[in-house]
Scaffold this motif. Structure first.
Motif, PDB file in Angstrom:
ATOM      1  N   ALA A  36       1.077  -1.278   0.522  1.00 30.55           N
ATOM      2  CA  ALA A  36       0.048   0.019   0.326  1.00 30.55           C
ATOM      3  C   ALA A  36       0.918   1.341  -0.003  1.00 30.55           C
ATOM      4  O   ALA A  36       0.198   2.559  -0.888  1.00 30.55           O
ATOM      5  CB  ALA A  36      -0.362  -0.275   1.338  1.00 30.55           C
ATOM      6  N   THR A  37       2.234   1.489   0.764  1.00 28.69           N
ATOM      7  CA  THR A  37       3.348   2.519   0.279  1.00 28.69           C
ATOM      8  C   THR A  37       3.440   2.714  -0.474  1.00 28.69           C
ATOM      9  O   THR A  37       3.119   3.662  -1.091  1.00 28.69           O
ATOM     10  CB  THR A  37       3.968   1.988   1.918  1.00 28.69           C
ATOM     11  N   PHE A  38       4.146   1.459  -1.076  1.00 32.17           N
ATOM     12  CA  PHE A  38       4.539   1.910  -2.384  1.00 32.17           C
ATOM     13  C   PHE A  38       3.475   1.977  -3.585  1.00 32.17           C
ATOM     14  O   PHE A  38       3.682   3.075  -4.650  1.00 32.17           O
ATOM     15  CB  PHE A  38       4.967   0.583  -2.951  1.00 32.17           C
ATOM     16  N   ILE A  39       2.156   1.743  -3.244  1.00 30.21           N
ATOM     17  CA  ILE A  39       1.141   1.805  -4.274  1.00 30.21           C
ATOM     18  C   ILE A  39       1.004   3.442  -4.637  1.00 30.21           C
ATOM     19  O   ILE A  39       0.580   4.174  -5.263  1.00 30.21           O
ATOM     20  CB  ILE A  39       0.311   1.216  -4.644  1.00 30.21           C
ATOM     21  N   ASP A  40       0.383   3.442  -2.875  1.00 29.75           N
ATOM     22  CA  ASP A  40      -0.347   5.432  -2.661  1.00 29.75           C
ATOM     23  C   ASP A  40       0.603   5.618  -3.023  1.00 29.75           C
ATOM     24  O   ASP A  40       0.882   7.737  -3.521  1.00 29.75           O
ATOM     25  CB  ASP A  40      -0.802   5.358  -1.299  1.00 29.75           C
ATOM     26  N   SER A  41       2.340   5.800  -2.775  1.00 27.86           N
ATOM     27  CA  SER A  41       3.125   6.491  -2.964  1.00 27.86           C
ATOM     28  C   SER A  41       3.398   6.840  -4.413  1.00 27.86           C
ATOM     29  O   SER A  41       3.602   8.069  -5.149  1.00 27.86           O
ATOM     30  CB  SER A  41       4.222   5.838  -3.457  1.00 27.86           C
ATOM     31  N   GLU A  42       3.329   6.331  -5.358  1.00 25.95           N
ATOM     32  CA  GLU A  42       3.144   5.776  -7.020  1.00 25.95           C
ATOM     33  C   GLU A  42       2.581   6.585  -7.604  1.00 25.95           C
ATOM     34  O   GLU A  42       2.610   7.579  -8.177  1.00 25.95           O
ATOM     35  CB  GLU A  42       3.517   4.988  -7.898  1.00 25.95           C
ATOM     36  N   LEU A  43       0.935   6.799  -7.367  1.00 28.98           N
ATOM     37  CA  LEU A  43      -0.165   7.624  -7.307  1.00 28.98           C
ATOM     38  C   LEU A  43      -0.137   8.299  -7.018  1.00 28.98           C
ATOM     39  O   LEU A  43      -0.259   9.696  -7.905  1.00 28.98           O
ATOM     40  CB  LEU A  43      -1.420   6.633  -7.073  1.00 28.98           C
ATOM     41  N   ALA A  44       0.534   9.082  -5.859  1.00 33.88           N
ATOM     42  CA  ALA A  44       0.415  10.097  -5.307  1.00 33.88           C
ATOM     43  C   ALA A  44       1.726  11.364  -6.231  1.00 33.88           C
ATOM     44  O   ALA A  44       1.381  12.442  -6.702  1.00 33.88           O
ATOM     45  CB  ALA A  44       0.768  10.373  -3.957  1.00 33.88           C
ATOM     46  N   GLY A  45       2.487  10.183  -6.432  1.00 32.00           N
ATOM     47  CA  GLY A  45       3.980  11.378  -6.945  1.00 32.00           C
ATOM     48  C   GLY A  45       3.442  11.168  -8.435  1.00 32.00           C
ATOM     49  O   GLY A  45       3.154  12.390  -9.293  1.00 32.00           O
ATOM     50  N   SER A  46       3.116  10.086  -8.947  1.00 28.97           N
ATOM     51  CA  SER A  46       2.496  10.496 -10.299  1.00 28.97           C
ATOM     52  C   SER A  46       1.104  11.964 -10.615  1.00 28.97           C
ATOM     53  O   SER A  46       1.670  12.679 -11.385  1.00 28.97           O
ATOM     54  CB  SER A  46       1.765   9.486 -11.054  1.00 28.97           C
ATOM     55  N   ALA A  47      -0.190  11.646  -9.924  1.00 31.41           N
ATOM     56  CA  ALA A  47      -0.839  12.943  -9.857  1.00 31.41           C
ATOM     57  C   ALA A  47       0.023  14.427  -9.232  1.00 31.41           C
ATOM     58  O   ALA A  47      -0.377  15.086 -10.386  1.00 31.41           O
ATOM     59  CB  ALA A  47      -2.366  12.541  -8.574  1.00 31.41           C
ATOM     60  N   GLY A  48       0.084  14.436  -8.254  1.00 31.55           N
ATOM     61  CA  GLY A  48       0.959  15.512  -8.062  1.00 31.55           C
ATOM     62  C   GLY A  48       2.289  15.892  -9.706  1.00 31.55           C
ATOM     63  O   GLY A  48       2.107  17.311 -10.435  1.00 31.55           O
ATOM     64  N   PHE A  49       3.066  14.924 -10.312  1.00 32.17           N
ATOM     65  CA  PHE A  49       3.914  15.673 -11.366  1.00 32.17           C
ATOM     66  C   PHE A  49       3.236  15.920 -13.159  1.00 32.17           C
ATOM     67  O   PHE A  49       3.768  16.534 -13.371  1.00 32.17           O
ATOM     68  CB  PHE A  49       4.829  14.913 -11.573  1.00 32.17           C
ATOM     69  N   ALA A  50       1.986  15.384 -12.871  1.00 33.43           N
ATOM     70  CA  ALA A  50       1.454  15.412 -13.574  1.00 33.43           C
ATOM     71  C   ALA A  50       0.671  16.728 -14.182  1.00 33.43           C
ATOM     72  O   ALA A  50       0.179  17.370 -15.532  1.00 33.43           O
ATOM     73  CB  ALA A  50       0.101  14.623 -13.787  1.00 33.43           C
ATOM     74  N   GLU A  71       4.819   6.337 -16.672  1.00 35.33           N
ATOM     75  CA  GLU A  71       4.982   4.532 -15.718  1.00 35.33           C
ATOM     76  C   GLU A  71       5.207   4.658 -14.639  1.00 35.33           C
ATOM     77  O   GLU A  71       4.385   3.426 -13.800  1.00 35.33           O
ATOM     78  CB  GLU A  71       6.502   4.922 -15.896  1.00 35.33           C
ATOM     79  N   LYS A  72       4.804   5.985 -13.789  1.00 37.25           N
ATOM     80  CA  LYS A  72       4.503   5.433 -12.057  1.00 37.25           C
ATOM     81  C   LYS A  72       3.137   4.817 -11.789  1.00 37.25           C
ATOM     82  O   LYS A  72       3.212   3.803 -10.788  1.00 37.25           O
ATOM     83  CB  LYS A  72       4.779   7.083 -11.584  1.00 37.25           C
ATOM     84  N   THR A  73       2.436   5.386 -12.591  1.00 38.99           N
ATOM     85  CA  THR A  73       1.284   5.035 -12.848  1.00 38.99           C
ATOM     86  C   THR A  73       1.101   3.445 -13.006  1.00 38.99           C
ATOM     87  O   THR A  73      -0.009   2.458 -12.198  1.00 38.99           O
ATOM     88  CB  THR A  73       0.238   5.326 -13.419  1.00 38.99           C
ATOM     89  N   ASP A  74       1.534   3.596 -13.752  1.00 35.46           N
ATOM     90  CA  ASP A  74       2.046   1.503 -14.031  1.00 35.46           C
ATOM     91  C   ASP A  74       2.280   0.466 -12.932  1.00 35.46           C
ATOM     92  O   ASP A  74       2.076   0.080 -12.787  1.00 35.46           O
ATOM     93  CB  ASP A  74       2.517   1.395 -16.112  1.00 35.46           C
ATOM     94  N   HIS A  75       3.893   1.265 -12.641  1.00 34.60           N
ATOM     95  CA  HIS A  75       4.070   0.162 -11.070  1.00 34.60           C
ATOM     96  C   HIS A  75       3.275   0.832 -10.064  1.00 34.60           C
ATOM     97  O   HIS A  75       2.937  -0.777 -10.097  1.00 34.60           O
ATOM     98  CB  HIS A  75       5.278   1.735 -10.949  1.00 34.60           C
ATOM     99  N   ALA A  76       2.177   1.184 -10.261  1.00 33.61           N
ATOM    100  CA  ALA A  76       1.528   1.897  -8.738  1.00 33.61           C
ATOM    101  C   ALA A  76      -0.004  -0.216 -10.202  1.00 33.61           C
ATOM    102  O   ALA A  76       0.062  -1.132  -8.683  1.00 33.61           O
ATOM    103  CB  ALA A  76       0.590   2.618  -8.237  1.00 33.61           C
ATOM    104  N   GLY A  77      -0.150  -0.100 -10.963  1.00 35.87           N
ATOM    105  CA  GLY A  77      -0.771  -1.009 -11.173  1.00 35.87           C
ATOM    106  C   GLY A  77      -0.325  -2.746 -11.181  1.00 35.87           C
ATOM    107  O   GLY A  77      -1.107  -3.294 -10.539  1.00 35.87           O
ATOM    108  N   LYS A  78       1.082  -2.728 -10.985  1.00 36.25           N
ATOM    109  CA  LYS A  78       1.664  -3.788 -11.609  1.00 36.25           C
ATOM    110  C   LYS A  78       1.113  -4.522  -9.799  1.00 36.25           C
ATOM    111  O   LYS A  78       1.222  -5.616  -9.513  1.00 36.25           O
ATOM    112  CB  LYS A  78       3.365  -3.828 -11.852  1.00 36.25           C
TER     113      LYS A  78
END
Length: 251
Positions: A36-50, A71-78
């Motif tokens: 959850a920490t990884f997924i949430d960080s990737e989703l939050a990071g990609s959303a902010g960078f977008a 790719e960060k969103t894709d990583h969260a999905g994986k």
């Protein structure tokens, strides 16, 4: 796993688990928290960078920023796919939190979690323009690489394999960020902005490694979910980014 060997002994000897069916409850809880920490960080990071894509000064910079977001969103999905094997609702998870939401720029929350998601604290802070985003990407990108090398050794084999596949792409994100930062510091105004951003982001990224002497690390290490103490990972990050910043006149 041998029937007569306690799970912690098995994992301490380098054993791995490969299915939700053979994961004990405490291990399951820690594994889900890690994912959850990884997924949430990737989703939050990609959303902010977008939001910074349109701030990019050129076509190549826009392409690089868009690639990082994708790719960060894709990583969260994986990783979410693995979480789904433990019963998580992937469709609901992806839209459950306001990933682009940020605190005030002047906030200081240390390493503490905020709100209802598990993102690292650094992803609660807002970006301010292109230069700020590039600096944050360089510093946090290198931290992500250090942390992913550690996560690539987790004792849950399917997750370790995903992290190992993600690592080269996260490494490339850092390289793209560094190339962008080199261009930023070519003029005095850009270097001045970058210096201010380094002052802001450096301590906040450092907090993402967690507390020194963490009792939680001891628990995770018994399960084979962590191997290297927080303070050692932090020192590795500093040893990598400090010379890069010095070479660019940013520290």
């Amino acid at each position: 796993m041998p029937d007569t060997m306690p799970i912690e002994d098995y994992l301490a000897k380098g054993g791995v688990l490969s299915s939700p069916a053979n994961v004990p409850p405490r291990y399951r809880g820690e594994l889900l928290r890690l994912m959850a920490t990884f997924i949430d960080s990737e989703l939050a990071g990609s959303a902010g960078f977008a939001d910074t894509i349109n701030d990019a000064p050129g076509i190549q910079e826009r392409i690089s920023a868009a690639r990082i977001v994708l790719e960060k969103t894709d990583h969260a999905g994986k990783v979410l796919k693995i979480m789904e094997t433990f019963g998580a609702d992937g469709g609901r998870y992806a839209v459950h939190h306001p990933w682009a939401e940020r605190l005030a720029r002047e906030a200081d929350i240390g390493a503490s979690r905020q709100g209802g998601d598990m993102r690292l604290s650094v992803f609660h802070y807002p970006l301010e323009g292109w230069v700020d985003a590039v600096v944050m990407n360089v510093l946090m990108g290198r931290a992500s690489v250090v942390q992913l090398k550690e996560l690539s050794r987790v004792s849950y084999q399917p997750l370790a394999e995903v992290f190992r596949a993600i690592l080269p792409r996260e490494t490339r994100h850092t390289e793209l960020g560094l190339a962008g930062l080199v261009r930023v510091v070519e003029d005095k105004a850009g270097r001045a902005k970058a210096k201010a951003s380094v002052v802001y982001w450096y301590p906040r990224v450092a907090e993402s490694f967690g507390h020194s002497g963490s009792a939680r690390f001891e628990t995770l290490s018994r399960f084979g979910l962590r191997h290297t103490p927080n303070e050692t990972l932090l020192a590795e990050w500093r040893a990598e980014v400090d010379p890069q910043l010095s070479a660019l006149g940013l520290n």
